[in-house]
Design a protein around this motif. Structure first.
Motif: not given
Length: 352
Positions: A117-120, A129-133, A153-156
């Protein structure tokens, strides 16, 4: 999840293991190869022919066992590098929660890699990109608690670290009347929102999506307010995989996306342990030891997956009941839910 063996002594090891309990080799996982590599306790690098690998920078702090090519300037593995914010590590509890979150995230990234699938691109296109906090609730000077809300929220993707605390998560599960609530479920659900943006929105699939899941243009805030005030409509089980999926079209998609990941990964695990529950002519290639390399992640057709999954869940539910546990799989999949799952299958496998 496939089955792994120590490449040095062939003892069975698990996806999370960083050391073989039999020969004490240092283990490392390379997602691009879906393989465990080994190094002696004294070696700093892992080797695969001409390629050398180094440990993820988080190996010591949270036991991440993924590897990075030794000449890569990036110190973190594919999964860890996509985490932008971690909780305050002066708290031992936060460190434990962070480790549990990252372990669940690696399982999500395992599936993402299997599905291709890819993560950006975090370097050149970080906003897509797919990001995490991972954040913890905080106390304000006046003694009030500022809550961190899990969401996308838009990838985050933000996740409250309290979800890594089993008693807290169980409390939320009971309070919200959910039959199932896990860390991996959160990651799979929130990733569904990210991939909706990339695989459905502004694509030829959008009209078909609306016909199956409903119109996402409905006011999201109002839809959630209605859901929390009044709950899911009577008989929701016939059309949605969870009560929360009734809240809004986006949530229906994310819940179904997560459920599809559960099914495929569960089938891969069952296949590798000889518990796949389907006949050899079900349309899914398998080896005597389990699924083929592509396995259910590479299944071209959707229906054979369900032909394998349904009898497996019946057997697992019976097994749990026989030892006094609640059902392994507390869901009933109707034709409507099948159609939603089939849509997910299609957008993953028919990306052109």
């Amino acid at each position: 999840m496939r089955r792994y063996a120590c490449p040095n002594c062939s003892n069975e090891v698990h996806f999370r293991n960083s050391e073989c309990v039999n020969c004490h080799s240092r283990l490392g996982y390379v997602p691009a190869w879906d393989q465990m590599f080994y190094a002696s306790p004294d070696d700093q690098l892992w080797h695969d022919g001409a390629t050398a690998y180094k440990a993820c920078a988080n190996r010591q702090s949270i036991y991440c066992n993924w590897l990075v090519e030794s000449d890569d300037e990036e110190e973190h593995c594919l999964s860890c590098r996509h985490t932008l914010v971690i909780p305050d590590l002066s708290s031992d509890e936060n460190r434990e929660h962070w480790a549990a979150l990252e372990e669940a995230k690696r399982r999500l990234f395992y599936s993402i890699e299997k599905f291709k699938l890819g993560v950006g691109d975090l370097v050149h296109q970080p906003d897509t990109a797919l990001r995490f906090e991972f954040k913890a609730d905080t106390l304000t000077p006046d003694g009030k608690t500022t809550r961190v809300l899990t969401g996308h929220d838009r990838g985050l993707i933000t996740i409250n670290v309290a979800e890594a605390d089993d008693p807290t998560r169980e409390k939320y599960r009971k309070a919200m009347g959910e039959p199932y609530r896990t860390l991996i479920g959160h990651f799979r659900h929130e990733s569904g929102h990210y991939y909706w943006d990339h695989l459905v929105w502004n694509t030829p699939k959008l009209d078909a999506y609306r016909a199956i899941f409903g119109d996402e243009r409905e006011d999201y805030g109002e839809a959630l307010k209605r859901h929390y005030e009044h709950g899911a409509p009577a008989g929701w089980e016939a059309t949605h995989v969870s009560s929360y999926a009734c809240a809004h079209s986006w949530e229906d998609f994310a819940e179904t996306w997560a459920h599809y990941f559960h099914i495929v990964d569960g089938l891969e695990t069952a296949g590798w342990y000889g518990l796949d529950g389907h006949t050899p002519d079900a349309g899914l290639k398998r080896t005597p030891g389990g699924w083929s390399d592509a396995g259910p992640y590479g299944a071209a057709e959707f229906r054979p997956l369900m032909d394998a999954w349904v009898p497996l869940t019946v057997a697992m539910n019976a097994m749990n009941r026989s030892i006094g546990l609640s059902d392994f799989y507390p869901f009933v999949l109707s034709d409507t839910i099948f159609a939603k799952l089939e849509f997910i299958h299609g957008i993953i496998h028919d990306r052109g």
